[in-house]
Design a protein around this motif. Structure first.
Motif, PDB file in Angstrom:
ATOM      1  N   ARG A   1       0.873  -1.175   0.000  1.00 32.78           N
ATOM      2  CA  ARG A   1       0.000   0.000   0.000  1.00 32.78           C
ATOM      3  C   ARG A   1       0.908   1.222   0.000  1.00 32.78           C
ATOM      4  O   ARG A   1       2.021   1.206   0.522  1.00 32.78           O
TER       5      ARG A   1
ATOM      6  N   CYS B   1      -5.028 -10.135  -3.250  1.00 36.06           N
ATOM      7  CA  CYS B   1      -5.240  -8.685  -3.351  1.00 36.06           C
ATOM      8  C   CYS B   1      -6.732  -8.366  -3.477  1.00 36.06           C
ATOM      9  O   CYS B   1      -7.250  -7.501  -2.773  1.00 36.06           O
ATOM     10  N   ARG B   2      -7.422  -9.075  -4.343  1.00 37.92           N
ATOM     11  CA  ARG B   2      -8.863  -8.844  -4.531  1.00 37.92           C
ATOM     12  C   ARG B   2      -9.649  -9.127  -3.260  1.00 37.92           C
ATOM     13  O   ARG B   2     -10.580  -8.396  -2.918  1.00 37.92           O
TER      14      ARG B   2
ATOM     15  N   GLN C   1      -9.091  -6.244  -0.964  1.00 35.50           N
ATOM     16  CA  GLN C   1      -9.772  -5.048  -1.458  1.00 35.50           C
ATOM     17  C   GLN C   1     -11.273  -5.113  -1.193  1.00 35.50           C
ATOM     18  O   GLN C   1     -11.902  -4.102  -0.914  1.00 35.50           O
TER      19      GLN C   1
ATOM     20  N   TYR D   1      -9.359  -2.943   2.171  1.00 34.71           N
ATOM     21  CA  TYR D   1      -7.920  -2.704   2.258  1.00 34.71           C
ATOM     22  C   TYR D   1      -7.441  -2.186   0.916  1.00 34.71           C
ATOM     23  O   TYR D   1      -7.772  -2.733  -0.127  1.00 34.71           O
ATOM     24  N   SER D   2      -6.683  -1.116   0.950  1.00 38.55           N
ATOM     25  CA  SER D   2      -6.186  -0.495  -0.267  1.00 38.55           C
ATOM     26  C   SER D   2      -4.779  -1.020  -0.560  1.00 38.55           C
ATOM     27  O   SER D   2      -3.786  -0.414  -0.180  1.00 38.55           O
TER      28      SER D   2
END
Length: 68
Positions: A8, A50-51, A54, A58-59
Protein backbone atom coordinates in the motif's frame (compact mmCIF):
# COMPACT_ATOMS: atom_id res chain seq x y z
CA UNK A 1 12.99 -15.19 -10.46
CA UNK A 2 10.21 -12.67 -10.01
CA UNK A 3 7.97 -13.01 -6.98
CA UNK A 4 4.99 -10.84 -6.11
CA UNK A 5 4.14 -8.92 -2.97
CA UNK A 6 1.19 -6.81 -1.88
CA UNK A 7 1.76 -3.23 -0.85
CA UNK A 8 0.00 0.00 0.00
CA UNK A 9 1.17 3.52 -0.66
CA UNK A 10 1.78 5.98 2.16
CA UNK A 11 3.22 9.50 2.21
CA UNK A 12 6.49 7.93 3.41
CA UNK A 13 6.65 5.32 0.64
CA UNK A 14 5.46 1.75 0.24
CA UNK A 15 4.44 -0.56 3.05
CA UNK A 16 4.53 -4.24 2.17
CA UNK A 17 2.02 -6.78 3.43
CA UNK A 18 3.82 -9.09 5.83
CA UNK A 19 0.85 -11.17 7.01
CA UNK A 20 -2.93 -11.39 6.84
CA UNK A 21 -5.04 -13.58 9.09
CA UNK A 22 -8.47 -14.80 8.10
CA UNK A 23 -10.59 -14.18 5.01
CA UNK A 24 -11.75 -10.79 6.27
CA UNK A 25 -8.20 -9.45 6.52
CA UNK A 26 -8.30 -9.35 10.32
CA UNK A 27 -4.78 -9.02 11.64
CA UNK A 28 -3.15 -7.45 8.59
CA UNK A 29 0.48 -6.57 9.33
CA UNK A 30 2.62 -4.28 7.16
CA UNK A 31 6.39 -3.82 7.00
CA UNK A 32 8.68 -1.22 5.43
CA UNK A 33 11.20 -3.93 4.58
CA UNK A 34 10.65 -5.50 1.18
CA UNK A 35 12.61 -8.56 2.35
CA UNK A 36 10.05 -9.12 5.15
CA UNK A 37 7.06 -9.03 2.81
CA UNK A 38 4.95 -12.11 2.21
CA UNK A 39 5.75 -13.24 -1.33
CA UNK A 40 3.68 -15.11 -3.89
CA UNK A 41 5.19 -17.30 -6.61
CA UNK A 42 2.48 -16.60 -9.19
CA UNK A 43 0.81 -13.38 -10.22
CA UNK A 44 -2.54 -15.19 -10.14
CA UNK A 45 -2.27 -16.02 -6.44
CA UNK A 46 -1.11 -12.48 -5.60
CA UNK A 47 -4.08 -11.03 -7.48
CA UNK A 48 -6.52 -13.42 -5.74
CA UNK A 49 -5.30 -12.34 -2.30
CA UNK A 50 -5.24 -8.69 -3.35
CA UNK A 51 -8.86 -8.84 -4.53
CA UNK A 52 -9.99 -10.54 -1.33
CA UNK A 53 -8.38 -7.81 0.77
CA UNK A 54 -9.77 -5.05 -1.46
CA UNK A 55 -13.28 -6.46 -0.95
CA UNK A 56 -12.69 -5.93 2.77
CA UNK A 57 -11.70 -2.26 2.32
CA UNK A 58 -7.92 -2.70 2.26
CA UNK A 59 -6.19 -0.49 -0.27
CA UNK A 60 -3.44 -2.79 -1.52
CA UNK A 61 -1.93 -3.56 -4.91
CA UNK A 62 0.46 -6.12 -6.40
CA UNK A 63 4.12 -5.26 -6.93
CA UNK A 64 6.77 -7.43 -8.60
CA UNK A 65 9.80 -8.17 -6.43
CA UNK A 66 13.00 -9.19 -8.21
CA UNK A 67 15.73 -11.37 -6.78
CA UNK A 68 14.42 -12.00 -3.27
Amino acid sequence: MTRYALARSTPDGLLYLAAAYGNSGDGVVYTQMRTDAGLYVTIEKAVDVCRALQQNSYSVFVVPVEGV
